[in-house]
Design a protein around this motif. Sequence first.
Motif, PDB file in Angstrom:
ATOM      1  N   ARG A 190       0.830  -1.206   0.000  1.00 32.40           N
ATOM      2  CA  ARG A 190       0.000   0.000   0.000  1.00 32.40           C
ATOM      3  C   ARG A 190       0.862   1.252   0.000  1.00 32.40           C
ATOM      4  NH1 ARG A 190      -3.185   1.839   5.118  1.00 32.40           N
ATOM      5  NH2 ARG A 190      -1.219   1.050   5.850  1.00 32.40           N
ATOM      6  N   VAL A 191       0.407   2.270  -0.735  1.00 35.16           N
ATOM      7  CA  VAL A 191       1.053   3.580  -0.765  1.00 35.16           C
ATOM      8  C   VAL A 191      -0.017   4.621  -0.488  1.00 35.16           C
ATOM      9  CG1 VAL A 191       2.277   5.252  -2.193  1.00 35.16           C
ATOM     10  CG2 VAL A 191       2.770   2.825  -2.444  1.00 35.16           C
ATOM     11  N   GLU A 192       0.251   5.528   0.419  1.00 30.10           N
ATOM     12  CA  GLU A 192      -0.680   6.614   0.713  1.00 30.10           C
ATOM     13  C   GLU A 192      -0.115   7.907   0.146  1.00 30.10           C
ATOM     14  OE1 GLU A 192      -1.657   6.839   4.846  1.00 30.10           O
ATOM     15  OE2 GLU A 192      -2.284   4.733   4.923  1.00 30.10           O
ATOM     16  N   LEU A 193      -0.952   8.625  -0.611  1.00 26.23           N
ATOM     17  CA  LEU A 193      -0.555   9.903  -1.180  1.00 26.23           C
ATOM     18  C   LEU A 193      -1.151  11.027  -0.351  1.00 26.23           C
ATOM     19  CD1 LEU A 193      -1.178   9.157  -4.958  1.00 26.23           C
ATOM     20  CD2 LEU A 193       0.995   9.071  -3.723  1.00 26.23           C
ATOM     21  N   PRO A 194      -0.380  12.074  -0.086  1.00 23.86           N
ATOM     22  CA  PRO A 194      -0.915  13.200   0.681  1.00 23.86           C
ATOM     23  C   PRO A 194      -2.078  13.862  -0.060  1.00 23.86           C
ATOM     24  CG  PRO A 194       1.478  13.330   0.514  1.00 23.86           C
ATOM     25  CD  PRO A 194       1.038  12.249  -0.410  1.00 23.86           C
ATOM     26  N   LEU A 195      -3.102  14.262   0.685  1.00 25.41           N
ATOM     27  CA  LEU A 195      -4.273  14.896   0.100  1.00 25.41           C
ATOM     28  C   LEU A 195      -3.893  16.158  -0.670  1.00 25.41           C
ATOM     29  CD1 LEU A 195      -7.293  14.736  -0.251  1.00 25.41           C
ATOM     30  CD2 LEU A 195      -7.554  15.945   1.910  1.00 25.41           C
ATOM     31  N   GLY A 196      -2.906  16.895  -0.176  1.00 20.24           N
ATOM     32  CA  GLY A 196      -2.470  18.110  -0.870  1.00 20.24           C
ATOM     33  C   GLY A 196      -1.951  17.829  -2.269  1.00 20.24           C
ATOM     34  N   LEU A 197      -1.269  16.713  -2.431  1.00 16.23           N
ATOM     35  CA  LEU A 197      -0.757  16.325  -3.748  1.00 16.23           C
ATOM     36  C   LEU A 197      -1.911  16.004  -4.687  1.00 16.23           C
ATOM     37  CD1 LEU A 197       1.794  15.594  -5.429  1.00 16.23           C
ATOM     38  CD2 LEU A 197       1.558  13.284  -4.530  1.00 16.23           C
ATOM     39  N   LEU A 198      -2.896  15.272  -4.179  1.00 16.86           N
ATOM     40  CA  LEU A 198      -4.068  14.942  -4.989  1.00 16.86           C
ATOM     41  C   LEU A 198      -4.859  16.196  -5.334  1.00 16.86           C
ATOM     42  CD1 LEU A 198      -5.195  11.726  -3.110  1.00 16.86           C
ATOM     43  CD2 LEU A 198      -3.964  11.867  -5.277  1.00 16.86           C
ATOM     44  N   ALA A 199      -5.012  17.093  -4.368  1.00 15.21           N
ATOM     45  CA  ALA A 199      -5.743  18.341  -4.610  1.00 15.21           C
ATOM     46  C   ALA A 199      -5.036  19.180  -5.668  1.00 15.21           C
ATOM     47  CB  ALA A 199      -5.880  19.123  -3.310  1.00 15.21           C
ATOM     48  N   GLU A 200      -3.716  19.230  -5.615  1.00 10.67           N
ATOM     49  CA  GLU A 200      -2.951  19.987  -6.605  1.00 10.67           C
ATOM     50  C   GLU A 200      -3.187  19.441  -8.004  1.00 10.67           C
ATOM     51  OE1 GLU A 200       1.676  20.289  -7.609  1.00 10.67           O
ATOM     52  OE2 GLU A 200       1.160  21.031  -5.630  1.00 10.67           O
ATOM     53  N   ALA A 201      -3.404  18.129  -8.101  1.00  8.44           N
ATOM     54  CA  ALA A 201      -3.661  17.494  -9.389  1.00  8.44           C
ATOM     55  C   ALA A 201      -5.129  17.569  -9.788  1.00  8.44           C
ATOM     56  CB  ALA A 201      -3.218  16.031  -9.340  1.00  8.44           C
ATOM     57  N   GLY A 202      -5.968  18.140  -8.922  1.00 10.64           N
ATOM     58  CA  GLY A 202      -7.382  18.259  -9.225  1.00 10.64           C
ATOM     59  C   GLY A 202      -8.158  16.971  -9.037  1.00 10.64           C
ATOM     60  N   ILE A 203      -7.636  16.074  -8.198  1.00 10.11           N
ATOM     61  CA  ILE A 203      -8.294  14.795  -7.934  1.00 10.11           C
ATOM     62  C   ILE A 203      -9.072  14.920  -6.632  1.00 10.11           C
ATOM     63  CG2 ILE A 203      -7.922  12.355  -7.439  1.00 10.11           C
ATOM     64  CD1 ILE A 203      -5.397  12.563  -9.216  1.00 10.11           C
ATOM     65  N   ASN A 204     -10.331  14.569  -6.684  1.00  7.47           N
ATOM     66  CA  ASN A 204     -11.219  14.704  -5.531  1.00  7.47           C
ATOM     67  C   ASN A 204     -11.286  13.409  -4.732  1.00  7.47           C
ATOM     68  OD1 ASN A 204     -12.109  17.385  -6.205  1.00  7.47           O
ATOM     69  ND2 ASN A 204     -13.250  16.440  -7.874  1.00  7.47           N
ATOM     70  N   VAL A 205     -11.587  13.539  -3.456  1.00  7.17           N
ATOM     71  CA  VAL A 205     -11.777  12.384  -2.583  1.00  7.17           C
ATOM     72  C   VAL A 205     -12.909  11.527  -3.148  1.00  7.17           C
ATOM     73  CG1 VAL A 205     -12.464  11.649  -0.277  1.00  7.17           C
ATOM     74  CG2 VAL A 205     -10.919  13.588  -0.552  1.00  7.17           C
ATOM     75  N   GLY A 206     -12.699  10.226  -3.217  1.00  8.85           N
ATOM     76  CA  GLY A 206     -13.707   9.302  -3.717  1.00  8.85           C
ATOM     77  C   GLY A 206     -13.692   9.116  -5.219  1.00  8.85           C
ATOM     78  N   GLU A 207     -12.841   9.849  -5.932  1.00  8.92           N
ATOM     79  CA  GLU A 207     -12.776   9.738  -7.387  1.00  8.92           C
ATOM     80  C   GLU A 207     -12.083   8.433  -7.784  1.00  8.92           C
ATOM     81  OE1 GLU A 207     -12.210  12.941 -10.920  1.00  8.92           O
ATOM     82  OE2 GLU A 207     -11.186  13.311  -9.056  1.00  8.92           O
ATOM     83  N   ASP A 208     -12.601   7.780  -8.828  1.00 10.72           N
ATOM     84  CA  ASP A 208     -11.986   6.543  -9.324  1.00 10.72           C
ATOM     85  C   ASP A 208     -10.789   6.879 -10.197  1.00 10.72           C
ATOM     86  OD1 ASP A 208     -13.823   4.816  -8.111  1.00 10.72           O
ATOM     87  OD2 ASP A 208     -15.230   5.040  -9.775  1.00 10.72           O
ATOM     88  N   LEU A 209      -9.678   6.166  -9.957  1.00  6.75           N
ATOM     89  CA  LEU A 209      -8.449   6.390 -10.699  1.00  6.75           C
ATOM     90  C   LEU A 209      -7.981   5.100 -11.348  1.00  6.75           C
ATOM     91  CD1 LEU A 209      -6.470   8.441  -8.030  1.00  6.75           C
ATOM     92  CD2 LEU A 209      -7.819   9.343  -9.931  1.00  6.75           C
ATOM     93  N   LEU A 210      -7.242   5.247 -12.427  1.00 11.58           N
ATOM     94  CA  LEU A 210      -6.573   4.139 -13.079  1.00 11.58           C
ATOM     95  C   LEU A 210      -5.079   4.350 -12.845  1.00 11.58           C
ATOM     96  CD1 LEU A 210      -6.641   1.711 -15.084  1.00 11.58           C
ATOM     97  CD2 LEU A 210      -6.305   3.392 -16.886  1.00 11.58           C
ATOM     98  N   ALA A 211      -4.397   3.342 -12.322  1.00  9.05           N
ATOM     99  CA  ALA A 211      -2.956   3.439 -12.072  1.00  9.05           C
ATOM    100  C   ALA A 211      -2.236   2.442 -12.958  1.00  9.05           C
ATOM    101  CB  ALA A 211      -2.657   3.141 -10.603  1.00  9.05           C
ATOM    102  N   PHE A 212      -1.152   2.899 -13.597  1.00 14.26           N
ATOM    103  CA  PHE A 212      -0.346   1.986 -14.395  1.00 14.26           C
ATOM    104  C   PHE A 212       1.100   2.452 -14.407  1.00 14.26           C
ATOM    105  CE2 PHE A 212      -2.020   5.124 -17.321  1.00 14.26           C
ATOM    106  CZ  PHE A 212      -0.948   5.442 -18.134  1.00 14.26           C
TER     107      PHE A 212
END
Length: 62
Positions: free
Chosen positions: A15-37
């Motif tokens: 597991r990797v946890e990303l800081p909320l500030g990093l996600l917010a800077e990218a415009g990603i909202n809490v609960g949003e579905d993401l694809l990781a590759f």
Amino acid sequence: MIREPAEVSVEPDGRVELPLGLLAEAGINVGEDLLAFSEGDGRIVLWRASDTINDLLNQGTL
């Protein structure tokens, strides 16, 4: 704006946890579905699932 990298670590269970500030800077909202590759060169990419579907439909590729 000067952006500072966020240091994260991989937990023993993978597991990797990303800081909320990093996600917010990218415009990603809490609960949003993401694809990781993996780009295959050491980079991991996160895309909004909705953006991925749009790219596939409009361009035929990711």
